[in-house]
Write a protein that holds these residues in place. Structure first.
Motif, PDB file in Angstrom:
ATOM      1  N   GLN A 160      42.840   2.064 -19.014  1.00  0.00           N
ATOM      2  CA  GLN A 160      42.544   1.519 -20.331  1.00  0.00           C
ATOM      3  C   GLN A 160      41.064   1.585 -20.646  1.00  0.00           C
ATOM      4  O   GLN A 160      40.638   1.250 -21.746  1.00  0.00           O
ATOM      5  N   LYS A 161      40.298   2.012 -19.650  1.00  0.00           N
ATOM      6  CA  LYS A 161      38.849   2.025 -19.822  1.00  0.00           C
ATOM      7  C   LYS A 161      38.314   3.445 -19.747  1.00  0.00           C
ATOM      8  O   LYS A 161      38.927   4.323 -19.140  1.00  0.00           O
ATOM      9  N   ARG A 162      37.153   3.608 -20.343  1.00  0.00           N
ATOM     10  CA  ARG A 162      36.450   4.873 -20.184  1.00  0.00           C
ATOM     11  C   ARG A 162      35.508   4.747 -18.994  1.00  0.00           C
ATOM     12  O   ARG A 162      34.831   3.732 -18.845  1.00  0.00           O
ATOM     13  N   GLU A 163      35.483   5.776 -18.167  1.00  0.00           N
ATOM     14  CA  GLU A 163      34.606   5.745 -17.011  1.00  0.00           C
ATOM     15  C   GLU A 163      33.467   6.740 -17.189  1.00  0.00           C
ATOM     16  O   GLU A 163      33.636   7.783 -17.825  1.00  0.00           O
ATOM     17  N   PRO A 164      32.311   6.421 -16.648  1.00  0.00           N
ATOM     18  CA  PRO A 164      31.180   7.336 -16.783  1.00  0.00           C
ATOM     19  C   PRO A 164      31.405   8.616 -16.000  1.00  0.00           C
ATOM     20  O   PRO A 164      32.070   8.614 -14.956  1.00  0.00           O
ATOM     21  N   VAL A 165      30.843   9.689 -16.520  1.00  0.00           N
ATOM     22  CA  VAL A 165      30.922  10.983 -15.851  1.00  0.00           C
ATOM     23  C   VAL A 165      29.521  11.521 -15.622  1.00  0.00           C
ATOM     24  O   VAL A 165      29.117  11.793 -14.503  1.00  0.00           O
ATOM     25  N   THR A 207      18.952  13.901 -15.644  1.00  0.00           N
ATOM     26  CA  THR A 207      20.403  13.781 -15.645  1.00  0.00           C
ATOM     27  C   THR A 207      20.886  12.839 -14.551  1.00  0.00           C
ATOM     28  O   THR A 207      20.171  12.583 -13.573  1.00  0.00           O
ATOM     29  N   ALA A 208      22.076  12.337 -14.724  1.00  0.00           N
ATOM     30  CA  ALA A 208      22.697  11.469 -13.729  1.00  0.00           C
ATOM     31  C   ALA A 208      24.198  11.699 -13.768  1.00  0.00           C
ATOM     32  O   ALA A 208      24.753  12.004 -14.836  1.00  0.00           O
ATOM     33  N   TYR A 209      24.842  11.560 -12.613  1.00  0.00           N
ATOM     34  CA  TYR A 209      26.258  11.866 -12.503  1.00  0.00           C
ATOM     35  C   TYR A 209      26.990  10.791 -11.716  1.00  0.00           C
ATOM     36  O   TYR A 209      26.442  10.197 -10.785  1.00  0.00           O
ATOM     37  N   LEU A 254      18.675   5.946 -18.867  1.00  0.00           N
ATOM     38  CA  LEU A 254      19.599   6.661 -18.008  1.00  0.00           C
ATOM     39  C   LEU A 254      19.898   5.839 -16.762  1.00  0.00           C
ATOM     40  O   LEU A 254      18.991   5.306 -16.120  1.00  0.00           O
ATOM     41  N   ASN A 255      21.173   5.732 -16.426  1.00  0.00           N
ATOM     42  CA  ASN A 255      21.565   5.018 -15.216  1.00  0.00           C
ATOM     43  C   ASN A 255      22.093   6.030 -14.211  1.00  0.00           C
ATOM     44  O   ASN A 255      22.840   6.932 -14.564  1.00  0.00           O
ATOM     45  N   ARG A 256      21.722   5.846 -12.923  1.00  0.00           N
ATOM     46  CA  ARG A 256      22.085   6.826 -11.919  1.00  0.00           C
ATOM     47  C   ARG A 256      23.585   6.965 -11.731  1.00  0.00           C
ATOM     48  O   ARG A 256      24.048   7.908 -11.098  1.00  0.00           O
ATOM     49  N   GLY A 257      24.321   6.038 -12.282  1.00  0.00           N
ATOM     50  CA  GLY A 257      25.772   6.122 -12.185  1.00  0.00           C
ATOM     51  C   GLY A 257      26.399   7.084 -13.173  1.00  0.00           C
ATOM     52  O   GLY A 257      27.615   7.218 -13.238  1.00  0.00           O
ATOM     53  N   GLY A 258      25.536   7.750 -13.965  1.00  0.00           N
ATOM     54  CA  GLY A 258      26.048   8.750 -14.888  1.00  0.00           C
ATOM     55  C   GLY A 258      26.356   8.229 -16.276  1.00  0.00           C
ATOM     56  O   GLY A 258      27.263   8.728 -16.957  1.00  0.00           O
ATOM     57  N   TYR A 259      25.602   7.235 -16.710  1.00  0.00           N
ATOM     58  CA  TYR A 259      25.797   6.719 -18.068  1.00  0.00           C
ATOM     59  C   TYR A 259      24.473   6.205 -18.621  1.00  0.00           C
ATOM     60  O   TYR A 259      23.472   6.157 -17.923  1.00  0.00           O
TER      61      TYR A 259
END
Length: 129
Positions: free
Chosen positions: A44-49, A58-60, A105-110
């Motif tokens: 139900q949620k959007r997850e970071p890519v 960039t972050a992923y 930018l967050n290192r988790g990709g978002y």
């Protein structure tokens, strides 16, 4: 007011590749953070890519590191590409593009924070074995 135009996506087999593009149309402020979240059929949620900031950093997310890459268009400076390689069945999802002004930018990709954001339409990526 910006508008995001997303293209790409489609169906591939496991191990295949796809390219998504996101173009920001309109607006005059290019200092935004762009992110690519996705939503799987079961979630139900959007997850970071992946995400890229105005400086090109960039972050992923861990799940896509080494397989996905964001790059900038050398000609159209408001367009970014998400190269997706070695796709796996768990990458099957609806992918979105979004920008956030004032975000970091967050290192988790978002992109974290920000005050104004815009979403593009989703594009389906289906990976089959």
């Amino acid at each position: 007011q910006e508008r995001l135009v997303v293209s790409g996506g489609g169906s591939v087999q496991v191990g295949g590749s796809l390219i998504l593009s996101c173009t920001v149309v309109g607006g005059s402020d290019s200092t935004y953070c762009m992110q690519w979240p996705r939503q799987t059929p079961a979630s139900q949620k959007r997850e970071p890519v992946a995400a890229i900031d105005a400086d090109g950093s960039t972050a992923y997310a861990e799940s896509v590191k080494g397989r996905f890459t964001i790059s900038e268009d050398k000609v159209v400076n408001t367009r970014r590409y998400l190269y997706m390689n070695n796709l796996q069945s768990e990458d099957t999802a609806m992918y979105y593009c979004a920008i956030l002004h004032g975000a970091q930018l967050n290192r988790g990709g978002y992109c974290r924070g920000g005050d104004t954001g815009y979403f593009g339409q989703g594009t389906q990526v289906t990976v089959s074995s």
